[in-house]
Design an enzyme around this catalytic site. Structure first.
Site, short mmCIF file in Angstrom:
data_model
loop_
_atom_site.label_atom_id
_atom_site.label_comp_id
_atom_site.label_asym_id
_atom_site.label_seq_id
_atom_site.Cartn_x
_atom_site.Cartn_y
_atom_site.Cartn_z
CB SER A 1 -0.92 0.03 1.22
OG SER A 1 -1.72 1.20 1.17
CE LYS B 1 -3.19 -2.58 -0.08
NZ LYS B 1 -3.92 -2.45 -1.29
CG ASN C 1 -7.44 -1.96 -0.49
OD1 ASN C 1 -6.44 -1.70 0.16
ND2 ASN C 1 -7.41 -2.09 -1.80
C1 6PG Z 1 -3.32 1.14 -1.66
C2 6PG Z 1 -4.62 1.25 -2.39
C3 6PG Z 1 -4.49 0.60 -3.75
C4 6PG Z 1 -5.54 1.04 -4.75
C5 6PG Z 1 -6.92 0.65 -4.39
C6 6PG Z 1 -7.98 1.39 -5.16
O1 6PG Z 1 -3.37 0.61 -0.56
O2 6PG Z 1 -2.30 1.62 -2.15
O3 6PG Z 1 -5.64 0.63 -1.68
O4 6PG Z 1 -4.42 -0.77 -3.55
O5 6PG Z 1 -5.49 2.42 -4.92
O6 6PG Z 1 -7.02 -0.72 -4.68
O7 6PG Z 1 -9.13 0.67 -5.02
P1 6PG Z 1 -10.46 0.95 -5.79
O8 6PG Z 1 -10.12 1.08 -7.25
O9 6PG Z 1 -11.31 -0.24 -5.51
O10 6PG Z 1 -10.99 2.23 -5.23
#
Ligand code: 6PG
Length: 474
Positions: free
Chosen positions: A130, A184, A188
């Protein structure tokens, strides 16, 4: 440049992969990069500038560049592409090789891959990454899970590149199986919940109270300087100042109000439903995105169902209460996600240490926030804490501010501004702290129409009543 073989290799040189390679090389590791599109390999080598980065345009050359037992991290889109890469790599790998999937893979896919590859002597690690492009380059939060001995092979690299908070790396081995990808996924889900709350606070202040983009910028900036300090609050403050080159106004006003999603929030809600863990703050965030996507229907409905109210109160009071409400609702959102992790850990045998989860979420990741320090302290004091709301200090913080959450929900309802996130947080709080809920009536109804039986508060056992007959007598 050193002639030694590379410590690790990366497959998938999109922004994340490219940046992770640069980050690893900056920490003194020799790294190999591969991408299906060879121009990305060239771009990586062009950016290397003296760093020990090597490129490969075929899998066999790539694997040859790596020291034994080889360690390979994949950063390819979740789903079929991951299986496709594994299939191509497999004939080239010797037993003992470590494969790491750094994408947002569904945890059950990771579980399957761990088992399938273990049969071939290959270790598979599912690792949540992330922090976006910036995090990958200068310090992400990393959530690895899988075979513990395989993690030791790659630990030095990942501890070096992870974000640091007070010198502690934002990475810890989370547990066996797909524990890393599970954590993870919930990260999210919480991310969806927090974004929904911030979006609602914006709607309340802009449409409800009539504040300008400049005022919103200043308010979120102030929030970010206090106990609401959080990456998502910080970027929200920034967003309101960005000019739009095409219209001349602010960019935020020109962005279509229909939120997309890749599925991790929905997976979290589905999992919570499956395990019977209430996560309403995450659920409303997922459905909030679906509602936003009904743009055409909403435009039509706004004609036949015009919004009834206008604000005529004190703006400063409303913003002050909203600030406290946001703090409370954020804690409630984390509490739900962490309660889901606790249940999942017991159900699936991950042996998750929630203090460790709070620790590695303090930096690098999208949901990093000052309040995670408080959560960490709460789990350090009571590792088996069933819910953060039971921590005495957090409970006190909630009690001091719950009036503001209540006032905010009332204001939103009065102004007809949708605030499902704040409402869900308040309802969760009020339900969770209710010694007695009206579920006795639900049990009575179930027993009435279906003889489903009920338990009593005053004696052991299972009971059934012939309700119809009693009513007829009465
Ligand atoms: C992270 C984010 C990354 C991504 C999301 C967006 O932790 O860096 O969570 O994994 O930006 O998956 O998710 P959506 O497209 O479902 O909003």
């Amino acid at each position: 440049m050193s002639e030694q073989k590379c410590e690790i290799g990366l497959i998938g040189l999109g922004t994340m992969g490219h940046n992770l390679v640069m980050n690893m090389a900056d920490h003194g590791f020799a790294v190999a990069g591969y991408n299906r599109d060879p121009s990305r390999v060239d771009a990586l080598l062009a950016a290397a500038e003296g760093r020990d980065i090597r490129g490969a345009k075929s899998f066999d050359v790539f694997v040859e560049l790596l020291r034994d037992p080889c360690a390979i991290m994949m950063l390819v889109p979740a789903g079929k592409p991951v299986d496709g890469v594994i299939e191509q790599l497999l004939p080239l790998l010797k037993p003992g090789a470590v494969l790491i999937d750094g994408g947002n893979s569904y945890f059950q896919d990771t579980e399957r891959r761990i088992k399938e590859l273990a049969e071939k002597g290959i270790h598979f690690i599912g690792m949540g990454v992330s922090g976006g492009a910036e995090g990958a380059r200068y310090g992400p939060s990393l959530m690895p899970g899988g075979p513990a001995e395989a993690y030791e092979r790659v630990r030095p690299v990942f501890e070096a590149i992870a974000a640091k908070v007070h010198g502690e790396p934002c990475i810890t081995y989370l547990g066996s199986g797909p524990a890393g990808h599970y954590v993870k996924m919930v990260h999210n889900g919480i991310e969806y919940g927090l974004m929904q709350l911030l979006a609602e606070s914006y709607d309340l202040m802009k449409r409800g109270l009539g504040l300008s983009n400049d005022e919103l910028h200043t308010i979120y900036q102030e929030w970010n300087e206090g106990e609401l300090n959080a990456f998502l609050v910080e970027i929200t403050a920034d967003i309101f100042t960005r000019e739009d080159e095409l219209s001349g106004g602010r960019l935020v006003d020109q962005i279509l109000d229909a939120a997309r999603q890749k599925g991790t929030g929905k997976w979290t809600s589905e999992e919570a439903l499956k395990l019977g863990v209430p996560t309403p703050s995450i659920d409303v965030a997922v459905t909030g995105r679906y509602l936003s996507a009904l743009k055409e229907e909403r435009v039509a409905a706004s004609q036949v169902l015009p919004r009834p109210a206008a604000f005529d109160g004190d703006r400063e009071t409303a913003v002050g209460q909203l600030r406290q409400a946001t703090y409370v609702a954020m804690i409630v959102t984390y509490a739900q996600g962490l309660a889901l992790l606790r249940e999942a850990s017991q159900t699936y045998g991950y042996s998750l240490d929630l203090e460790g989860v709070a620790r590695i979420w303090r930096g690098g990741c999208i949901i990093r926030a000052a309040m995670l320090e408080e959560f960490r302290r709460a789990y350090l004091a009571r590792p088996e804490l069933p819910n953060l709301l039971l921590d005495p200090d957090l409970a006190m913080a909630m009690r001091e501010r719950e009036g503001d959450l209540r006032a905010t929900v009332q204001r939103a309802a009065g102004l007809a501004i949708p605030a499902p996130g704040f409402m869900a947080a308040l309802a969760y709080l009020d339900s969770y702290r209710s010694e007695r809920l009206p579920a006795n009536l639900i049990q009575a109804q179930r027993d009435y129409f279906g003889a489903h039986t009920y338990e009593r508060v005053d004696r052991e056992g299972t009971f059934h009543t012939e309700w119809g007959a009693m009513s007829a007598v009465g």
